[in-house]
Design a protein around this motif. Structure first.
Motif, PDB file in Angstrom:
ATOM      1  N   VAL A 271       0.839  -1.198   0.000  1.00 53.08           N
ATOM      2  CA  VAL A 271       0.000   0.000   0.000  1.00 53.08           C
ATOM      3  C   VAL A 271       0.876   1.251   0.000  1.00 53.08           C
ATOM      4  O   VAL A 271       0.600   2.220  -0.723  1.00 53.08           O
ATOM      5  N   ARG A 272       1.947   1.246   0.777  1.00 48.78           N
ATOM      6  CA  ARG A 272       2.874   2.378   0.817  1.00 48.78           C
ATOM      7  C   ARG A 272       3.480   2.612  -0.573  1.00 48.78           C
ATOM      8  O   ARG A 272       3.543   3.741  -1.061  1.00 48.78           O
ATOM      9  N   ASP A 273       3.878   1.514  -1.236  1.00 52.09           N
ATOM     10  CA  ASP A 273       4.428   1.611  -2.581  1.00 52.09           C
ATOM     11  C   ASP A 273       3.389   2.165  -3.561  1.00 52.09           C
ATOM     12  O   ASP A 273       3.694   3.031  -4.386  1.00 52.09           O
ATOM     13  N   LEU A 274       2.161   1.677  -3.459  1.00 50.21           N
ATOM     14  CA  LEU A 274       1.101   2.153  -4.344  1.00 50.21           C
ATOM     15  C   LEU A 274       0.810   3.633  -4.127  1.00 50.21           C
ATOM     16  O   LEU A 274       0.549   4.370  -5.087  1.00 50.21           O
ATOM     17  N   LYS A 275       0.869   4.089  -2.884  1.00 53.96           N
ATOM     18  CA  LYS A 275       0.656   5.507  -2.608  1.00 53.96           C
ATOM     19  C   LYS A 275       1.718   6.349  -3.294  1.00 53.96           C
ATOM     20  O   LYS A 275       1.410   7.393  -3.881  1.00 53.96           O
ATOM     21  N   HIS A 276       2.953   5.913  -3.242  1.00 50.84           N
ATOM     22  CA  HIS A 276       4.031   6.655  -3.899  1.00 50.84           C
ATOM     23  C   HIS A 276       3.819   6.682  -5.410  1.00 50.84           C
ATOM     24  O   HIS A 276       4.008   7.718  -6.061  1.00 50.84           O
ATOM     25  N   ARG A 277       3.421   5.543  -5.953  1.00 46.85           N
ATOM     26  CA  ARG A 277       3.213   5.483  -7.393  1.00 46.85           C
ATOM     27  C   ARG A 277       2.034   6.337  -7.831  1.00 46.85           C
ATOM     28  O   ARG A 277       2.094   7.014  -8.865  1.00 46.85           O
ATOM     29  N   VAL A 278       0.948   6.333  -7.076  1.00 41.63           N
ATOM     30  CA  VAL A 278      -0.214   7.160  -7.407  1.00 41.63           C
ATOM     31  C   VAL A 278       0.161   8.632  -7.325  1.00 41.63           C
ATOM     32  O   VAL A 278      -0.249   9.433  -8.176  1.00 41.63           O
ATOM     33  N   THR A 279       0.945   8.997  -6.326  1.00 42.57           N
ATOM     34  CA  THR A 279       1.395  10.379  -6.212  1.00 42.57           C
ATOM     35  C   THR A 279       2.217  10.781  -7.437  1.00 42.57           C
ATOM     36  O   THR A 279       2.048  11.880  -7.976  1.00 42.57           O
TER      37      THR A 279
ATOM     38  N   GLN B 267       2.527  13.722 -12.609  1.00 41.88           N
ATOM     39  CA  GLN B 267       2.717  13.716 -14.059  1.00 41.88           C
ATOM     40  C   GLN B 267       1.451  14.194 -14.774  1.00 41.88           C
ATOM     41  O   GLN B 267       1.532  14.930 -15.763  1.00 41.88           O
ATOM     42  N   LEU B 268       0.296  13.786 -14.286  1.00 43.18           N
ATOM     43  CA  LEU B 268      -0.952  14.230 -14.884  1.00 43.18           C
ATOM     44  C   LEU B 268      -1.114  15.739 -14.740  1.00 43.18           C
ATOM     45  O   LEU B 268      -1.578  16.416 -15.664  1.00 43.18           O
ATOM     46  N   GLY B 269      -0.733  16.270 -13.599  1.00 46.81           N
ATOM     47  CA  GLY B 269      -0.768  17.720 -13.410  1.00 46.81           C
ATOM     48  C   GLY B 269       0.132  18.430 -14.402  1.00 46.81           C
ATOM     49  O   GLY B 269      -0.237  19.475 -14.955  1.00 46.81           O
ATOM     50  N   GLU B 270       1.309  17.864 -14.649  1.00 48.24           N
ATOM     51  CA  GLU B 270       2.218  18.459 -15.627  1.00 48.24           C
ATOM     52  C   GLU B 270       1.626  18.405 -17.028  1.00 48.24           C
ATOM     53  O   GLU B 270       1.797  19.339 -17.816  1.00 48.24           O
ATOM     54  N   VAL B 271       0.906  17.345 -17.343  1.00 50.11           N
ATOM     55  CA  VAL B 271       0.254  17.247 -18.647  1.00 50.11           C
ATOM     56  C   VAL B 271      -0.807  18.342 -18.778  1.00 50.11           C
ATOM     57  O   VAL B 271      -0.912  19.012 -19.816  1.00 50.11           O
ATOM     58  N   PHE B 272      -1.586  18.561 -17.724  1.00 53.48           N
ATOM     59  CA  PHE B 272      -2.609  19.606 -17.762  1.00 53.48           C
ATOM     60  C   PHE B 272      -1.987  20.979 -17.929  1.00 53.48           C
ATOM     61  O   PHE B 272      -2.512  21.826 -18.659  1.00 53.48           O
ATOM     62  N   VAL B 273      -0.884  21.218 -17.259  1.00 53.97           N
ATOM     63  CA  VAL B 273      -0.195  22.506 -17.402  1.00 53.97           C
ATOM     64  C   VAL B 273       0.292  22.672 -18.840  1.00 53.97           C
ATOM     65  O   VAL B 273       0.149  23.742 -19.445  1.00 53.97           O
ATOM     66  N   GLY B 274       0.841  21.605 -19.397  1.00 57.60           N
ATOM     67  CA  GLY B 274       1.292  21.659 -20.788  1.00 57.60           C
ATOM     68  C   GLY B 274       0.151  21.912 -21.751  1.00 57.60           C
ATOM     69  O   GLY B 274       0.282  22.693 -22.703  1.00 57.60           O
ATOM     70  N   LEU B 275      -0.979  21.257 -21.512  1.00 64.62           N
ATOM     71  CA  LEU B 275      -2.148  21.479 -22.373  1.00 64.62           C
ATOM     72  C   LEU B 275      -2.655  22.915 -22.257  1.00 64.62           C
ATOM     73  O   LEU B 275      -3.060  23.513 -23.258  1.00 64.62           O
ATOM     74  N   ALA B 276      -2.643  23.461 -21.060  1.00 65.74           N
ATOM     75  CA  ALA B 276      -3.082  24.846 -20.879  1.00 65.74           C
ATOM     76  C   ALA B 276      -2.158  25.795 -21.635  1.00 65.74           C
ATOM     77  O   ALA B 276      -2.622  26.764 -22.257  1.00 65.74           O
ATOM     78  N   ALA B 277      -0.857  25.528 -21.603  1.00 61.60           N
ATOM     79  CA  ALA B 277       0.094  26.369 -22.333  1.00 61.60           C
ATOM     80  C   ALA B 277      -0.153  26.273 -23.835  1.00 61.60           C
ATOM     81  O   ALA B 277      -0.118  27.283 -24.549  1.00 61.60           O
ATOM     82  N   LEU B 278      -0.408  25.076 -24.317  1.00 61.55           N
ATOM     83  CA  LEU B 278      -0.695  24.908 -25.743  1.00 61.55           C
ATOM     84  C   LEU B 278      -1.986  25.621 -26.134  1.00 61.55           C
ATOM     85  O   LEU B 278      -2.074  26.232 -27.203  1.00 61.55           O
ATOM     86  N   GLN B 279      -2.982  25.548 -25.284  1.00 58.91           N
ATOM     87  CA  GLN B 279      -4.245  26.228 -25.562  1.00 58.91           C
ATOM     88  C   GLN B 279      -4.036  27.733 -25.616  1.00 58.91           C
ATOM     89  O   GLN B 279      -4.590  28.408 -26.486  1.00 58.91           O
ATOM     90  N   ALA B 280      -3.221  28.267 -24.724  1.00 58.95           N
ATOM     91  CA  ALA B 280      -2.938  29.700 -24.742  1.00 58.95           C
ATOM     92  C   ALA B 280      -2.225  30.088 -26.034  1.00 58.95           C
ATOM     93  O   ALA B 280      -2.543  31.126 -26.644  1.00 58.95           O
TER      94      ALA B 280
END
Length: 76
Positions: free
Chosen positions: A27-35, A40-53
């Motif tokens: 469970v500890r390992d899975l928590k680290h992986r989910v984090t 990474q998903l947050g970084e993708v959203f930031v990248g998409l927002a930059a592309l949209q701009a």
């Protein structure tokens, strides 16, 4: 004879304890992986927002060019 059931119970409790330790580690390992995935998903959203701009700026520049060259359709 009374020692055998106690020892058997202790054996099972130790096994359960070991299994619970493994589950807790998993469970500890899975928590680290989910984090990491969330980060990474947050970084993708930031990248998409930059592309949209950028696309919005390109769109406004294209509209301005079309107006200057009288290529734009009549306003609706």
């Amino acid at each position: 004879m009374s020692d055998a059931p106690d020892n058997l119970v202790l054996v099972y409790l130790r096994r359960l304890d070991e299994k619970m330790d493994r589950v807790a580690e998993d469970v500890r390992d899975l928590k680290h992986r989910v984090t990491a995935v969330e980060r990474q998903l947050g970084e993708v959203f930031v990248g998409l927002a930059a592309l949209q701009a950028r696309m919005d700026r390109i769109d406004s520049r294209l509209e301005r060019i079309e107006r200057r060259l009288d290529l734009a359709d009549a306003p609706r």
